[in-house]
Write an enzyme that holds these catalytic residues in place. Structure first.
Site, mmCIF file in Angstrom:
data_model
loop_
_atom_site.group_PDB
_atom_site.id
_atom_site.type_symbol
_atom_site.label_atom_id
_atom_site.label_comp_id
_atom_site.label_asym_id
_atom_site.label_seq_id
_atom_site.Cartn_x
_atom_site.Cartn_y
_atom_site.Cartn_z
ATOM 1 N N LYS A 1 -0.404 -4.933 9.182
ATOM 2 C CA LYS A 1 0.914 -4.555 8.669
ATOM 3 C C LYS A 1 1.609 -3.744 9.766
ATOM 4 O O LYS A 1 1.031 -2.783 10.293
ATOM 5 C CB LYS A 1 0.768 -3.722 7.376
ATOM 6 C CG LYS A 1 2.097 -3.295 6.747
ATOM 7 C CD LYS A 1 1.860 -2.758 5.334
ATOM 8 C CE LYS A 1 3.142 -2.321 4.631
ATOM 9 N NZ LYS A 1 3.615 -1.000 5.028
ATOM 10 N N HIS B 1 7.063 -4.846 7.850
ATOM 11 C CA HIS B 1 8.075 -3.930 7.312
ATOM 12 C C HIS B 1 9.247 -4.025 8.292
ATOM 13 O O HIS B 1 9.172 -3.529 9.420
ATOM 14 C CB HIS B 1 7.500 -2.517 7.217
ATOM 15 C CG HIS B 1 8.448 -1.526 6.621
ATOM 16 N ND1 HIS B 1 8.117 -0.210 6.416
ATOM 17 C CD2 HIS B 1 9.727 -1.645 6.182
ATOM 18 C CE1 HIS B 1 9.155 0.424 5.882
ATOM 19 N NE2 HIS B 1 10.141 -0.425 5.737
ATOM 20 N N GLY C 1 7.373 -2.530 -2.507
ATOM 21 C CA GLY C 1 6.745 -1.219 -2.586
ATOM 22 C C GLY C 1 7.393 -0.341 -3.638
ATOM 23 O O GLY C 1 7.042 -0.392 -4.823
ATOM 24 N N ASN D 1 8.587 -7.422 4.200
ATOM 25 C CA ASN D 1 8.554 -6.174 3.437
ATOM 26 C C ASN D 1 9.732 -5.289 3.841
ATOM 27 O O ASN D 1 10.168 -5.303 4.983
ATOM 28 C CB ASN D 1 7.214 -5.443 3.702
ATOM 29 C CG ASN D 1 7.189 -4.017 3.167
ATOM 30 O OD1 ASN D 1 7.015 -3.069 3.927
ATOM 31 N ND2 ASN D 1 7.380 -3.857 1.875
ATOM 32 N N MET E 1 0.447 5.445 -0.221
ATOM 33 C CA MET E 1 -0.408 6.628 -0.283
ATOM 34 C C MET E 1 -0.055 7.497 -1.487
ATOM 35 O O MET E 1 1.137 7.748 -1.723
ATOM 36 C CB MET E 1 -0.168 7.430 1.004
ATOM 37 C CG MET E 1 -1.247 8.373 1.381
ATOM 38 S SD MET E 1 -2.515 7.557 2.301
ATOM 39 C CE MET E 1 -1.974 7.811 3.963
ATOM 40 N N PRO F 1 0.852 -1.193 0.000
ATOM 41 C CA PRO F 1 0.000 0.000 0.000
ATOM 42 C C PRO F 1 0.885 1.238 0.000
ATOM 43 O O PRO F 1 1.816 1.319 0.817
ATOM 44 C CB PRO F 1 -0.767 -0.119 1.327
ATOM 45 C CG PRO F 1 0.059 -1.008 2.196
ATOM 46 C CD PRO F 1 0.858 -1.903 1.281
ATOM 47 N N CYS G 1 2.842 2.854 10.084
ATOM 48 C CA CYS G 1 3.134 4.134 9.447
ATOM 49 C C CYS G 1 3.621 5.118 10.495
ATOM 50 O O CYS G 1 3.187 5.081 11.637
ATOM 51 C CB CYS G 1 1.871 4.644 8.773
ATOM 52 S SG CYS G 1 2.117 6.106 7.827
ATOM 53 N N GLY H 1 12.783 -2.962 1.314
ATOM 54 C CA GLY H 1 14.065 -3.001 0.616
ATOM 55 C C GLY H 1 14.279 -4.194 -0.297
ATOM 56 O O GLY H 1 15.410 -4.422 -0.725
HETATM 57 C C1 LIG Z 1 4.844 7.015 -1.231
HETATM 58 C C2 LIG Z 1 4.656 5.948 -0.181
HETATM 59 C C3 LIG Z 1 3.457 5.863 0.481
HETATM 60 C C4 LIG Z 1 3.244 4.868 1.442
HETATM 61 N N1 LIG Z 1 2.021 4.751 2.017
HETATM 62 C C5 LIG Z 1 1.761 3.706 2.845
HETATM 63 C C6 LIG Z 1 0.449 3.435 3.306
HETATM 64 O O1 LIG Z 1 -0.528 4.116 2.965
HETATM 65 N N2 LIG Z 1 0.283 2.384 4.153
HETATM 66 C C7 LIG Z 1 1.330 1.573 4.529
HETATM 67 O O2 LIG Z 1 1.128 0.617 5.283
HETATM 68 N N3 LIG Z 1 2.568 1.803 4.088
HETATM 69 C C8 LIG Z 1 2.795 2.816 3.240
HETATM 70 N N4 LIG Z 1 4.048 2.991 2.728
HETATM 71 C C9 LIG Z 1 5.122 2.041 3.098
HETATM 72 C C10 LIG Z 1 5.157 0.846 2.131
HETATM 73 O O3 LIG Z 1 3.967 0.127 2.163
HETATM 74 C C11 LIG Z 1 6.316 -0.092 2.471
HETATM 75 O O4 LIG Z 1 6.095 -0.625 3.748
HETATM 76 C C12 LIG Z 1 7.673 0.614 2.466
HETATM 77 O O5 LIG Z 1 7.823 1.443 1.333
HETATM 78 C C13 LIG Z 1 8.822 -0.411 2.491
HETATM 79 O O6 LIG Z 1 8.778 -1.251 1.356
HETATM 80 P P1 LIG Z 1 9.755 -1.014 0.091
HETATM 81 O O7 LIG Z 1 11.151 -0.889 0.618
HETATM 82 O O8 LIG Z 1 9.566 -2.250 -0.759
HETATM 83 O O9 LIG Z 1 9.309 0.245 -0.570
HETATM 84 C C14 LIG Z 1 4.278 3.964 1.761
HETATM 85 C C15 LIG Z 1 5.493 4.053 1.077
HETATM 86 C C16 LIG Z 1 5.678 5.021 0.109
HETATM 87 C C17 LIG Z 1 6.988 5.075 -0.643
#
Ligand SMILES: Cc1cc2nc3c(=O)[nH]c(=O)nc-3n(C[C@H](O)[C@H](O)[C@H](O)COP(=O)(O)O)c2cc1C
Length: 342
Positions: A139, A171, A233, A211, A19, A17, A100, A213
């Site tokens: 999460k 995460h 993500g 989750n 935002m 997810p 978050c 990186g």
């Molecule tokens: C622009 C952006 C918005 C995000 N919004 C949410 C969100 O609404 N809910 C959530 O649980 N995590 C949110 N995250 C965190 C991601 O879900 C994820 O946990 C985090 O980016 C780590 O994963 P990654 O390293 O694969 O990006 C957001 C991340 C980004 C970059």
């Protein structure tokens, strides 16, 4: 250690997810590249959903499932009401965000602060589970601020599990609430994927999704061998073509659309479909900027699709211009190579 492609966990490959990013148009795009990934909405707060325009928040395309609705909130009754809406709208899962770190949401006493209140999360999960037959998942992170002890996250998971949660998306870094922006909180606290593997071995009966990186195939294979699934993500958003590789890694399957041109053409048909409901193509095209990443001419292709001066043009014409920009660049490259070869 190699991934086990025979595993059929519905959470084996998930797109996080995000935002402002994973809206319905983005999800439609990701679905073209990964037929089996589980997709997540942006977080929706209980207040926005219960007091807002429900169809606008919850409508999605028939192509999107399997699809989870992510909720932000800390009131069991409100979360139960939102879970009922998720069920009624046809979502496959209601996910509660406890991970978050935005100051905006901390003030609302939910999200990552919830990790410090496992009893409340358990009650929220129980209320949602009592309200719907859908999977209710959580999460979360592995710690808050400088609490590094494994016992903290182990006890959180154990308590939340008592409420009926059996799927945990982790995460794998702490959330530092003292002064780090949400963006920096996704980058600075160190990743500790081993913690998720440890949770899986302590609670083998439950599903754990890793989750944070994850990008490269060996990393993903390693996590798939010691947990039930992976969630990607930023890498999925910035380099969506790799969803095909990850899909292959997780399920040993091939996507139906095997060229970037075919995906772009399908997106144009989707833009034409959405145009009838008043959605401008610009609201959709913004999510596919990474489609050509690494190809010669990708920058010029992106410039065309993000040129708002073209917004009155039909998307089919914009695609033609974008592809001409791409091939102009490609032929320029070929000419240079030929010249060098000469
Ligand atoms: C622009 C952006 C918005 C995000 N919004 C949410 C969100 O609404 N809910 C959530 O649980 N995590 C949110 N995250 C965190 C991601 O879900 C994820 O946990 C985090 O980016 C780590 O994963 P990654 O390293 O694969 O990006 C957001 C991340 C980004 C970059």
């Amino acid at each position: 250690m190699s991934a086990n492609p025979a595993s059929t966990s519905p959470w084996r490959l998930c797109v996080a997810p995000m935002m402002d990013w994973t809206d319905r148009h983005c999800r439609y795009f990701h679905r073209l590249l990964s037929p089996r990934a589980r997709l997540y909405t942006e977080m929706l707060t209980t207040g926005a959903l219960l007091h807002g325009d429900v169809p606008r928040h919850l409508d999605f395309s028939a192509e999107e499932p399997p699809l989870a609705l992510q909720l932000g909130g800390s009131d069991p009754h409100e979360l139960a009401a939102c879970a009922r809406l998720a069920l009624r709208w046809g979502y496959d899962e209601a996910n509660l965000n406890c991970g978050c770190s935005s100051p905006r949401v901390q003030r609302g006493a939910f999200d990552v602060c919830l990790m410090a209140e496992p009893g409340l999360v358990r009650d929220c999960v129980r209320a949602m589970r009592d309200a719907v037959s859908l999977p209710v998942t959580v999460k979360h992170r592995i710690g808050v601020d400088r609490i590094e002890s494994y016992a903290f996250v182990r006890d959180f998971v154990g308590t939340v599990g008592e409420g009926g949660c059996s799927v945990f998306i982790v995460h794998a870094r702490n959330a530092w609430l003292d002064g780090l922006s949400p963006k920096r909180n996704r980058e600075v606290p160190p990743l500790r994927h081993d913690t998720v593997a440890r949770l899986k071995s302590d609670f083998p009966q439950w599903t754990f999704v890793v989750n944070g990186g994850l990008v490269e195939r060996p990393q993903i294979e390693r996590e798939l061998a010691r947990a039930d699934g992976v969630m990607l993500g930023r890498a999925a958003y910035h380099d969506p073509w790799r969803l095909i590789e990850w899909e292959g890694c997780a399920f040993a399957s091939e996507p139906p659309l095997r060229s970037r041109d075919a995906v772009e053409a399908q997106m144009v048909r989707y833009m034409e479909r959405c145009e009838r409901d008043g959605t401008p193509w610009t609201a959709i095209a913004r999510h596919m900027m990474g489609l050509r990443l690494g190809e010669p001419g990708a920058r010029r292709w992106r410039q065309v699709w993000s040129d708002h001066r073209l917004r009155e043009l039909p998307p089919r014409d914009v695609m033609q211009r974008a592809q001409s920009a791409l091939s102009a660049d490609t032929s320029a490259c070929t000419a240079t190579v030929d010249a060098v070869a000469d």
